[in-house]
Motif scaffolding. Structure first.
Motif, PDB file in Angstrom:
ATOM      1  N   ALA A 209      -7.385  24.522   0.943  1.00 50.75           N
ATOM      2  CA  ALA A 209      -7.564  24.817  -0.475  1.00 50.75           C
ATOM      3  C   ALA A 209      -8.522  25.974  -0.709  1.00 50.75           C
ATOM      4  O   ALA A 209      -8.423  26.664  -1.734  1.00 50.75           O
ATOM      5  CB  ALA A 209      -8.066  23.568  -1.204  1.00 50.75           C
ATOM      6  N   ARG A 213      -8.923  29.394  -3.702  1.00 52.65           N
ATOM      7  CA  ARG A 213     -10.035  28.985  -4.562  1.00 52.65           C
ATOM      8  C   ARG A 213      -9.943  29.599  -5.968  1.00 52.65           C
ATOM      9  O   ARG A 213     -10.187  28.944  -6.970  1.00 52.65           O
ATOM     10  CB  ARG A 213     -11.358  29.397  -3.907  1.00 52.65           C
ATOM     11  N   PRO A 222      -1.212  19.317  -4.216  1.00 59.54           N
ATOM     12  CA  PRO A 222      -2.174  18.660  -3.331  1.00 59.54           C
ATOM     13  C   PRO A 222      -1.436  17.800  -2.305  1.00 59.54           C
ATOM     14  O   PRO A 222      -0.440  17.139  -2.645  1.00 59.54           O
ATOM     15  CB  PRO A 222      -3.012  17.803  -4.274  1.00 59.54           C
ATOM     16  N   SER A 226      -5.004  14.880  -1.843  1.00 59.52           N
ATOM     17  CA  SER A 226      -6.252  15.477  -1.373  1.00 59.52           C
ATOM     18  C   SER A 226      -6.518  16.800  -2.081  1.00 59.52           C
ATOM     19  O   SER A 226      -5.598  17.579  -2.339  1.00 59.52           O
ATOM     20  CB  SER A 226      -6.190  15.713   0.140  1.00 59.52           C
ATOM     21  N   SER A 227      -7.772  17.073  -2.366  1.00 58.79           N
ATOM     22  CA  SER A 227      -8.145  18.355  -2.959  1.00 58.79           C
ATOM     23  C   SER A 227      -8.428  19.405  -1.889  1.00 58.79           C
ATOM     24  O   SER A 227      -8.679  20.571  -2.218  1.00 58.79           O
ATOM     25  CB  SER A 227      -9.386  18.183  -3.849  1.00 58.79           C
ATOM     26  N   ASN A 228      -8.394  19.000  -0.625  1.00 59.06           N
ATOM     27  CA  ASN A 228      -8.725  19.918   0.466  1.00 59.06           C
ATOM     28  C   ASN A 228      -7.523  20.700   0.980  1.00 59.06           C
ATOM     29  O   ASN A 228      -7.689  21.746   1.605  1.00 59.06           O
ATOM     30  CB  ASN A 228      -9.348  19.147   1.641  1.00 59.06           C
ATOM     31  N   LEU A 230      -3.450  22.114   0.129  1.00 51.77           N
ATOM     32  CA  LEU A 230      -2.329  22.353  -0.765  1.00 51.77           C
ATOM     33  C   LEU A 230      -1.092  22.623   0.074  1.00 51.77           C
ATOM     34  O   LEU A 230      -1.197  23.186   1.180  1.00 51.77           O
ATOM     35  CB  LEU A 230      -2.622  23.536  -1.685  1.00 51.77           C
TER      36      LEU A 230
END
Length: 528
Positions: A209, A213, A222, A226-228, A230
Motif C-alpha cells: 500500500a 500512498r 484491499p 488489510s490496509s497494507n 492492495l
C-alpha cells in the motif's frame, strides 16, 4: 495452422534447421532493488566492489542507485545464460553485507520520491547525460514508477537462418532489409499475443500500500480487508498496467511496426519536437538540468513498449541511428515479471516457452496493423493485466470476441509443433514439457504465478510485503551459501576493477562541455 507457419517449420525440420535452432541467441537483463533488512529501499551508493555502473558489462544500475541490473552476454545455451545470471547474483551478494535483493517486480516499502536515490555514473558527459535523463523521468512520471523491476529477454536468429530464409522465400533487395521486415512481423504478432505471456508469467497481482500512498485514482482493492496490501482479485501483472510503465502522453504516438522507417521517423520526431506539458521542467537553463530536453521523449528509451527492435549501437550512437544504419539485429521482450518463486527471477522452462512463442510470432503470417488492430491490442493488454484470471474473460480478436482460455489453447496447439522441432534439435523433451506446464496454467488459472502469490498470502495470512520479503530472505541465503570457484571469483573481481579504470579513462578524455556534448548527440537525429 496457417500455411506460412507450416512452411517455416518444414524449412527447420532438417539437420540444417536443427543447427540453426541450436544457434538461437539469447541474452537476459534482470533488475533487482537493493533493500535493507527492514525491507526498505537501500540509500547506500552502488557498492564499489561491483565496479562501475557506467562501464561494467554485467552489473549496472537502472533508474535508481539501488536498482541493480544484471546482464548476461549473448549465448546459444539456456543453461549457460541462467548459470551466468546466478553467478552474478552470487558475486553481488558477497558485496552487499546486510542488504538483500528484493525478489519481486513491484517494490518494497516506499516513502515517496524523496526516498529514491537517482543512479550516479561518475563525472563524464555520458554519465551526466544518463543521470539527467533519469531526473527527467522522475519529473515526468514520478520516481516511484521507476523502482518497478522486470526481466528483459533478448532474442535473435542466427545469420545463416536469415540467409537460408531469404533464398527460400525468393527474397529480393538487401538481406538486411529482409531481416528487419521479418523481425517487424515478429513484433506485430507479439503485440497481438503478448497478453498470453502476461497471463502465464505475470507475478504482480498485488502491491504494498505504501506504493500508492498518494494515489487515490486506482481501482485496486484491499487484500482480505488489510490496509497494507492492495490487489486486483483476478490481476496478473500490475507492472504492465496503469501503475507501471505506462504513459498517457505517449498514447498519441502512432507506431504499429509496419516498417522500420515508420518506427524510426515517429520516435525521432517525438525526440525533436517540444511537448508543452514538459516545458516548465528546466532543461539546462542557467545550468539547471532537470531533463535532457522538453520533447515528448528525451531519448528513444523513454518510449514504453512490451517489445523493442534493437541493434547494438556504436559508442555515442543513438539506438535509432543504429537501426537506420544496419537494420534490426535482435528483439527485446520487456513484459516479463520477476518471479519471486525462482532464485534468479525466471526459470529455464520460461525461457523455453518464450523461444517457442517467439518462433511462433516469427514464422506465422503477420498482417500489417491498423488503428483497429492497435485498439484491440491495447484492450487485451489492459484486460489481462487487471482481470486475466477472471472466469470467462473475453478478449478482442480480429474476427470478434473470443474467450481467453479458448484463444490461449488455440495458440498453444499451434506451438506444439514448434516445441517438437526444438526438442528434435536439442535431443530433448524439455520444450514440450515447458509447453505442457503453460497449458496447465491455461486450463486452470490457479496454476499461474499471480494466483500463487495471492494464494500463499491468503494461506499464510500475510501481506504482499511479508511474502516478497520472505522470498528475498530465502534467496539471499541461497546465494550467500552458493559458492563460486576461485577462478570465477577472481575473474569477476578483475572485471569490476577494470570497469572502474574504464570509467576513469572516459572522464579524463572529455574535452567538451556537457551542453556541447548534448548538441552533438541530438544533431544525429537530424540526419535520420
Amino acid at each position: 495452422m496457417n500455411p506460412q507457419l507450416n512452411s517455416g517449420l518444414d524449412a527447420l525440420a532438417g539437420e540444417d534447421g536443427a543447427d540453426m535452432l541450436r544457434d538461437i541467441g539469447r541474452g537476459i537483463e534482470k533488475e533487482s532493488l537493493r533493500i535493507t533488512t527492514q525491507g526498505k529501499i537501500a540509500q547506500t551508493p552502488h557498492p564499489l566492489a561491483l565496479g562501475s555502473a557506467l562501464t561494467h558489462d554485467s552489473i549496472t544500475t537502472d533508474y535508481s542507485e539501488a536498482l541493480l541490473e544484471f546482464i548476461t552476454p549473448v549465448s546459444t545455451s539456456i543453461e549457460s545464460s541462467l548459470a551466468m545470471l546466478e553467478d552474478v547474483h552470487s558475486f553481488v551478494y558477497q558485496s552487499l553485507k546486510d542488504e538483500l535483493l528484493w525478489a519481486a517486480s513491484m517494490p518494497c516499502i516506499m516513502t515517496g520520491d524523496d526516498g529514491i536515490p537517482v543512479a550516479h555514473y561518475g563525472d563524464s558527459n555520458v554519465a551526466q547525460m544518463k543521470k539527467v535523463y533519469r531526473y527527467g523521468l522522475g519529473h515526468r512520471y514520478g520516481r516511484l514508477m521507476q523502482t518497478i523491476a522486470g526481466i528483459h529477454y533478448n532474442f535473435s536468429m542466427p545469420q545463416r537462418f536469415w540467409e537460408k530464409e531469404f533464398d527460400r522465400t525468393g527474397g529480393t533487395g538487401y538481406l538486411t532489409d529482409y531481416i528487419s521486415e521479418r523481425y517487424l512481423g515478429l513484433i506485430r504478432n507479439f503485440r497481438r499475443h503478448c497478453w498470453l505471456l502476461i497471463y502465464l508469467f505475470g507475478a504482480s497481482p498485488a502491491v504494498c500500500a505504501s506504493f500508492l500512498r498518494n494515489n487515490t485514482s486506482h481501482q485496486l482493492e484491499p487484500f482480505d480487508g488489510s490496509s497494507n496490501t492492495l490487489h486486483m482479485p483476478y490481476g496478473t501483472a500490475l507492472r504492465m498496467g496503469d501503475l507501471g510503465y505506462n504513459s498517457a502522453a505517449q498514447k498519441g504516438l502512432s507506431i504499429c511496426y509496419n516498417s522500420l522507417d515508420n518506427y524510426v521517423d515517429t520516435l525521432s520526431q517525438a525526440i525533436k519536437q517540444p511537448h508543452a506539458a514538459y516545458a516548465a521542467i528546466p532543461s539546462g537553463q542557467d545550468g539547471d538540468w532537470q531533463q535532457l530536453n522538453d520533447s515528448l521523449l528525451q531519448i528513444e528509451n523513454e518510449f514504453y513498449s512490451p517489445i523493442r527492435p534493437k541493434r547494438v549501437a556504436r559508442s555515442g550512437e543513438p539506438p535509432l541511428k543504429a537501426l537506420r544504419r544496419g537494420g534490426i539485429e535482435y528483439i527485446e521482450v520487456r513484459c516479463v515479471d520477476v518471479s519471486p518463486f525462482d532464485p534468479a527471477g525466471l526459470s529455464a522452462d520460461q525461457v523455453r516457452f518464450m523461444d517457442t512463442f517467439l518462433l511462433h510470432c516469427l514464422l506465422s503470417d503477420s498482417p500489417l496493423c491498423d488503428e483497429q488492430d492497435q485498439a484491440r491490442q491495447s484492450y487485451n493488454l489492459e484486460a489481462v493485466v487487471n482481470r486475466g484470471r477472471e472466469p470467462g474473460l473475453l478478449l478482442q480478436g480480429a474476427s470478434g470476441d473470443i474467450e481467453l482460455r479458448q484463444w490461449a489453447l488455440e495458440l498453444s496447439a499451434e506451438m506444439e509443433s514448434i516445441s517438437a522441432v526444438l526438442d528434435r534439435a536439442h535431443a530433448s523433451v524439455d520444450y514440450l514439457k515447458a509447453l505442457e506446464t503453460q497449458r496447465a496454467r491455461i486450463e486452470d488459472p490457479e496454476n499461474t504465478p499471480s494466483a500463487r502469490v495471492l494464494r500463499e498470502m491468503r494461506e499464510s495470512e500475510i501481506p504482499f510485503f511479508r511474502l516478497a520479503m520472505g522470498y528475498s530472505e530465502r534467496w539471499s541465503q541461497y546465494y550467500r551459501e552458493r559458492t563460486l570457484s576461485q577462478a570465477l571469483k577472481e575473474s569477476m573481481t578483475l572485471a569490476a576493477a577494470e570497469s572502474l579504470s574504464r570509467q576513469a579513462d572516459i572522464e579524463q578524455s572529455d574535452e567538451i562541455s556537457f551542453p556541447e556534448y548534448l548538441d552533438r548527440f541530438y544533431a544525429q537525429y537530424d540526419a535520420l
